[in-house]
Write a protein that holds these residues in place. Structure first.
Motif, PDB file in Angstrom:
ATOM      1  N   TYR A 177      77.727  28.130 132.718  1.00 25.82           N
ATOM      2  CA  TYR A 177      77.607  27.044 133.699  1.00 25.82           C
ATOM      3  C   TYR A 177      77.799  27.579 135.117  1.00 25.82           C
ATOM      4  O   TYR A 177      78.390  28.636 135.321  1.00 25.82           O
ATOM      5  CB  TYR A 177      78.583  25.910 133.389  1.00 25.82           C
ATOM      6  N   ARG A 178      77.279  26.842 136.077  1.00 25.69           N
ATOM      7  CA  ARG A 178      77.216  27.320 137.450  1.00 25.69           C
ATOM      8  C   ARG A 178      78.573  27.313 138.148  1.00 25.69           C
ATOM      9  O   ARG A 178      78.886  28.218 138.909  1.00 25.69           O
ATOM     10  CB  ARG A 178      76.210  26.484 138.243  1.00 25.69           C
ATOM     11  N   GLY A 179      79.370  26.279 137.916  1.00 22.33           N
ATOM     12  CA  GLY A 179      80.677  26.194 138.563  1.00 22.33           C
ATOM     13  C   GLY A 179      81.219  24.787 138.527  1.00 22.33           C
ATOM     14  O   GLY A 179      80.493  23.825 138.246  1.00 22.33           O
ATOM     15  N   GLY A 180      82.500  24.660 138.844  1.00 24.17           N
ATOM     16  CA  GLY A 180      83.137  23.358 138.830  1.00 24.17           C
ATOM     17  C   GLY A 180      82.625  22.420 139.908  1.00 24.17           C
ATOM     18  O   GLY A 180      82.926  21.223 139.874  1.00 24.17           O
ATOM     19  N   TRP A 181      81.867  22.947 140.860  1.00 23.56           N
ATOM     20  CA  TRP A 181      81.281  22.130 141.927  1.00 23.56           C
ATOM     21  C   TRP A 181      80.027  21.397 141.451  1.00 23.56           C
ATOM     22  O   TRP A 181      79.530  20.498 142.139  1.00 23.56           O
ATOM     23  CB  TRP A 181      80.901  23.018 143.117  1.00 23.56           C
ATOM     24  N   MET A 209      84.289  28.379 120.576  1.00 24.61           N
ATOM     25  CA  MET A 209      83.552  27.914 121.749  1.00 24.61           C
ATOM     26  C   MET A 209      84.118  28.599 122.991  1.00 24.61           C
ATOM     27  O   MET A 209      85.335  28.698 123.150  1.00 24.61           O
ATOM     28  CB  MET A 209      83.715  26.400 121.868  1.00 24.61           C
ATOM     29  N   ILE A 210      83.233  29.106 123.862  1.00 20.66           N
ATOM     30  CA  ILE A 210      83.660  29.620 125.160  1.00 20.66           C
ATOM     31  C   ILE A 210      82.667  29.162 126.218  1.00 20.66           C
ATOM     32  O   ILE A 210      81.522  28.817 125.918  1.00 20.66           O
ATOM     33  CB  ILE A 210      83.755  31.160 125.187  1.00 20.66           C
ATOM     34  N   ALA A 211      83.128  29.143 127.461  1.00 22.75           N
ATOM     35  CA  ALA A 211      82.252  28.873 128.594  1.00 22.75           C
ATOM     36  C   ALA A 211      82.343  30.057 129.544  1.00 22.75           C
ATOM     37  O   ALA A 211      83.404  30.688 129.657  1.00 22.75           O
ATOM     38  CB  ALA A 211      82.652  27.588 129.306  1.00 22.75           C
ATOM     39  N   ILE A 212      81.246  30.373 130.209  1.00 26.22           N
ATOM     40  CA  ILE A 212      81.197  31.502 131.137  1.00 26.22           C
ATOM     41  C   ILE A 212      80.674  31.021 132.481  1.00 26.22           C
ATOM     42  O   ILE A 212      79.645  30.335 132.554  1.00 26.22           O
ATOM     43  CB  ILE A 212      80.303  32.630 130.592  1.00 26.22           C
ATOM     44  N   THR A 213      81.368  31.370 133.551  1.00 27.66           N
ATOM     45  CA  THR A 213      81.012  30.942 134.901  1.00 27.66           C
ATOM     46  C   THR A 213      81.222  32.100 135.870  1.00 27.66           C
ATOM     47  O   THR A 213      82.078  32.959 135.629  1.00 27.66           O
ATOM     48  CB  THR A 213      81.889  29.750 135.345  1.00 27.66           C
ATOM     49  N   PRO A 214      80.465  32.150 136.980  1.00 25.72           N
ATOM     50  CA  PRO A 214      80.704  33.206 137.962  1.00 25.72           C
ATOM     51  C   PRO A 214      81.931  32.945 138.831  1.00 25.72           C
ATOM     52  O   PRO A 214      82.321  33.804 139.634  1.00 25.72           O
ATOM     53  CB  PRO A 214      79.417  33.194 138.800  1.00 25.72           C
ATOM     54  N   GLU A 215      82.571  31.810 138.678  1.00 25.23           N
ATOM     55  CA  GLU A 215      83.718  31.474 139.518  1.00 25.23           C
ATOM     56  C   GLU A 215      84.931  32.345 139.182  1.00 25.23           C
ATOM     57  O   GLU A 215      85.060  32.875 138.073  1.00 25.23           O
ATOM     58  CB  GLU A 215      84.073  30.000 139.367  1.00 25.23           C
ATOM     59  N   THR A 216      85.840  32.455 140.136  1.00 31.11           N
ATOM     60  CA  THR A 216      87.055  33.235 139.951  1.00 31.11           C
ATOM     61  C   THR A 216      87.942  32.575 138.890  1.00 31.11           C
ATOM     62  O   THR A 216      87.800  31.380 138.606  1.00 31.11           O
ATOM     63  CB  THR A 216      87.851  33.322 141.258  1.00 31.11           C
ATOM     64  N   PRO A 217      88.874  33.336 138.291  1.00 30.50           N
ATOM     65  CA  PRO A 217      89.764  32.751 137.291  1.00 30.50           C
ATOM     66  C   PRO A 217      90.538  31.537 137.801  1.00 30.50           C
ATOM     67  O   PRO A 217      90.766  30.582 137.050  1.00 30.50           O
ATOM     68  CB  PRO A 217      90.707  33.912 136.938  1.00 30.50           C
ATOM     69  N   ASP A 218      90.957  31.556 139.064  1.00 33.55           N
ATOM     70  CA  ASP A 218      91.683  30.404 139.607  1.00 33.55           C
ATOM     71  C   ASP A 218      90.818  29.149 139.597  1.00 33.55           C
ATOM     72  O   ASP A 218      91.285  28.053 139.253  1.00 33.55           O
ATOM     73  CB  ASP A 218      92.155  30.683 141.039  1.00 33.55           C
ATOM     74  N   ASN A 219      89.560  29.301 139.975  1.00 35.82           N
ATOM     75  CA  ASN A 219      88.653  28.150 139.960  1.00 35.82           C
ATOM     76  C   ASN A 219      88.319  27.742 138.526  1.00 35.82           C
ATOM     77  O   ASN A 219      88.152  26.551 138.241  1.00 35.82           O
ATOM     78  CB  ASN A 219      87.377  28.472 140.742  1.00 35.82           C
TER      79      ASN A 219
END
Length: 221
Positions: free
Chosen positions: A79-83, A108-118
């Motif tokens: 996914y692209r990000g929490g935004w 199940m896992i999700a992968i995003t380019p966002e930082t671990p904090d985000n």
């Protein structure tokens, strides 16, 4: 029961009703250009083998594909990000069927380019009970053939929307993954995939479950 796509369509309709025509034109052209680039056709296909990777989850722990596959099949959602409102709707839908995914013997896992904090913020907001992995720089997305670069016009539009990708992703690459869902068998081969250049289109959780049930049926045969 409302489908995931119907929820996404409702969100898109609300978004487009509030969006200036000029901004809509930029978004729509970017989607068409991405579709015509052929990236969807070159992304990992059913039957392809997924190379091992290791990423950090929302709790700062290193997780590898090989470790996940020791427990059985794996569902991977890029996914692209929490935004992204469409990503948030999808993540919530996947969380709802997580018990069924696990009952089918899968993880199940999700992968995003966002930082671990985000990633942690997103996981907490949606009460996600699965690992959300931070793929900063989109190395794994690139491995799957999902990475793409945002055109300049779209970058400026994101700025106008208050979306600071550099801060959220921890780099200035302005690259994102095409939202995608994969089911990977315990042997590391792709069993199911959903990849669409239109970011408002996502895999139906029920289709993911059917793929997992097919794996279970073959194991019993």
């Amino acid at each position: 029961m409302q489908t995931l796509q119907s929820q996404l369509d409702e969100s898109q309709a609300a978004f487009r009703s509030q969006m200036p025509a000029a901004s809509l034109a930029v978004v729509d052209q970017a989607t068409r250009d991405l579709a015509s680039s052929g990236v969807v056709d070159t992304a990992l296909q059913v039957g392809d083998r997924v190379a091992n990777f290791s990423l950090t989850n929302q709790n700062g722990e290193s997780k590898s594909l090989s470790d996940f596959l020791k427990a059985g099949p794996l569902v991977i959602s890029f996914y692209r990000g929490g935004w992204c409102p469409y990503c948030n709707i999808e993540l919530s839908a996947l969380q709802k069927v997580l018990p069924e995914i696990e009952a089918a013997g899968a993880r199940m896992i999700a992968i995003t380019p966002e930082t671990p904090d985000n990633s942690l913020s997103t996981a907490a907001k949606h009460a996600l009970a699965f690992d959300v992995l931070s793929d900063q720089g989109n190395g794994v997305a690139r491995q799957f053939g999902l990475e793409f670069s945002l055109p300049n016009e779209l970058r400026q539009l994101y700025v106008n929307f208050g979306i600071d990708l550099s801060a959220r992703n921890g780099d200035d690459s302005f690259t994102l993954p095409i939202p995608a869902t994969y089911v990977v068998g315990a042997d590391g081969n792709v069993i199911y995939r959903f990849v669409d250049a239109d970011y408002t289109k996502r895999a139906e959780p029920r289709d993911v479950l059917k793929a997992l049930q097919g794996i279970a049926a073959q194991a019993k045969a």
